[in-house]
Design a protein around this motif. Structure first.
Motif, PDB file in Angstrom:
ATOM      1  N   HIS A  93       0.836  -1.203   0.000  1.00 44.92           N
ATOM      2  CA  HIS A  93       0.000   0.000   0.000  1.00 44.92           C
ATOM      3  C   HIS A  93       0.869   1.250   0.000  1.00 44.92           C
ATOM      4  O   HIS A  93       0.554   2.242  -0.671  1.00 44.92           O
ATOM      5  N   GLY A  94       1.954   1.234   0.745  1.00 41.81           N
ATOM      6  CA  GLY A  94       2.872   2.368   0.754  1.00 41.81           C
ATOM      7  C   GLY A  94       3.500   2.607  -0.599  1.00 41.81           C
ATOM      8  O   GLY A  94       3.621   3.743  -1.066  1.00 41.81           O
ATOM      9  N   ARG A  95       3.916   1.512  -1.258  1.00 40.80           N
ATOM     10  CA  ARG A  95       4.494   1.640  -2.599  1.00 40.80           C
ATOM     11  C   ARG A  95       3.475   2.190  -3.598  1.00 40.80           C
ATOM     12  O   ARG A  95       3.795   3.031  -4.432  1.00 40.80           O
ATOM     13  N   ALA A  96       2.240   1.702  -3.512  1.00 38.69           N
ATOM     14  CA  ALA A  96       1.191   2.181  -4.425  1.00 38.69           C
ATOM     15  C   ALA A  96       0.937   3.671  -4.210  1.00 38.69           C
ATOM     16  O   ALA A  96       0.785   4.428  -5.169  1.00 38.69           O
ATOM     17  N   ALA A  97       0.913   4.096  -2.954  1.00 38.79           N
ATOM     18  CA  ALA A  97       0.695   5.518  -2.677  1.00 38.79           C
ATOM     19  C   ALA A  97       1.849   6.357  -3.209  1.00 38.79           C
ATOM     20  O   ALA A  97       1.643   7.456  -3.741  1.00 38.79           O
ATOM     21  N   GLN A  98       3.066   5.837  -3.083  1.00 35.59           N
ATOM     22  CA  GLN A  98       4.238   6.566  -3.578  1.00 35.59           C
ATOM     23  C   GLN A  98       4.190   6.693  -5.102  1.00 35.59           C
ATOM     24  O   GLN A  98       4.456   7.757  -5.656  1.00 35.59           O
ATOM     25  N   HIS A  99       3.844   5.604  -5.777  1.00 32.38           N
ATOM     26  CA  HIS A  99       3.803   5.637  -7.245  1.00 32.38           C
ATOM     27  C   HIS A  99       2.693   6.541  -7.761  1.00 32.38           C
ATOM     28  O   HIS A  99       2.873   7.262  -8.736  1.00 32.38           O
ATOM     29  N   THR A 100       1.544   6.524  -7.102  1.00 30.61           N
ATOM     30  CA  THR A 100       0.453   7.367  -7.589  1.00 30.61           C
ATOM     31  C   THR A 100       0.692   8.837  -7.264  1.00 30.61           C
ATOM     32  O   THR A 100       0.131   9.703  -7.918  1.00 30.61           O
ATOM     33  N   SER A 101       1.531   9.114  -6.261  1.00 30.10           N
ATOM     34  CA  SER A 101       1.797  10.518  -5.956  1.00 30.10           C
ATOM     35  C   SER A 101       2.646  11.175  -7.038  1.00 30.10           C
ATOM     36  O   SER A 101       2.664  12.390  -7.165  1.00 30.10           O
ATOM     37  N   HIS A 102       3.337  10.362  -7.835  1.00 30.23           N
ATOM     38  CA  HIS A 102       4.165  10.900  -8.910  1.00 30.23           C
ATOM     39  C   HIS A 102       3.428  10.975 -10.245  1.00 30.23           C
ATOM     40  O   HIS A 102       4.004  11.381 -11.245  1.00 30.23           O
TER      41      HIS A 102
END
Length: 110
Positions: A93-102
């Motif tokens: 979930h953390g990785r997904a949030a990081q990728h979508t923030s970019h």
């Protein structure tokens, strides 16, 4: 010949500095090796013997690992018997949030 003498003097100073630096590095290396061997001997003697207190059910493994690291920092080495693997949902979930923030264009998820 004044330039030649100053160049020779500079090379002598650099040579002396190199020798001093190498001697300091060798001394540090020897001290690290000696203290490492001494600490290994102390660590082997300080392994706890006897009954082990099990971790209660329901405590997250990340908390157990953090507490174990804090205890190690405070009182020194000890024996970790078992840490079970955890689910990867938190990190995914953390990785997904990081990728979508970019993302260039933020789209609402349906």
């Amino acid at each position: 010949m004044l330039v030649g003498e100053s160049a020779l003097f500079s090379l002598q100073v650099y040579g002396i500095a190199i020798v001093i630096a190498m001697l300091a590095a060798v001394l540090i290396k020897v001290l690290v090796m000696v203290t490492g061997r001494l600490e290994r001997g102390v660590a082997a003697k300080s392994v706890p013997q006897g009954a082990v207190c099990p971790v209660a059910q329901g405590i997250p493994d990340e908390d157990v690992a953090a507490l174990t690291a804090a205890i190690y920092a405070a009182i020194g080495p000890h024996l970790i018997l078992h840490i079970s693997p955890t689910s990867r949902t938190w990190s995914s979930h953390g990785r997904a949030a990081q990728h979508t923030s970019h993302a260039v264009l933020q789209r609402p998820q349906h």
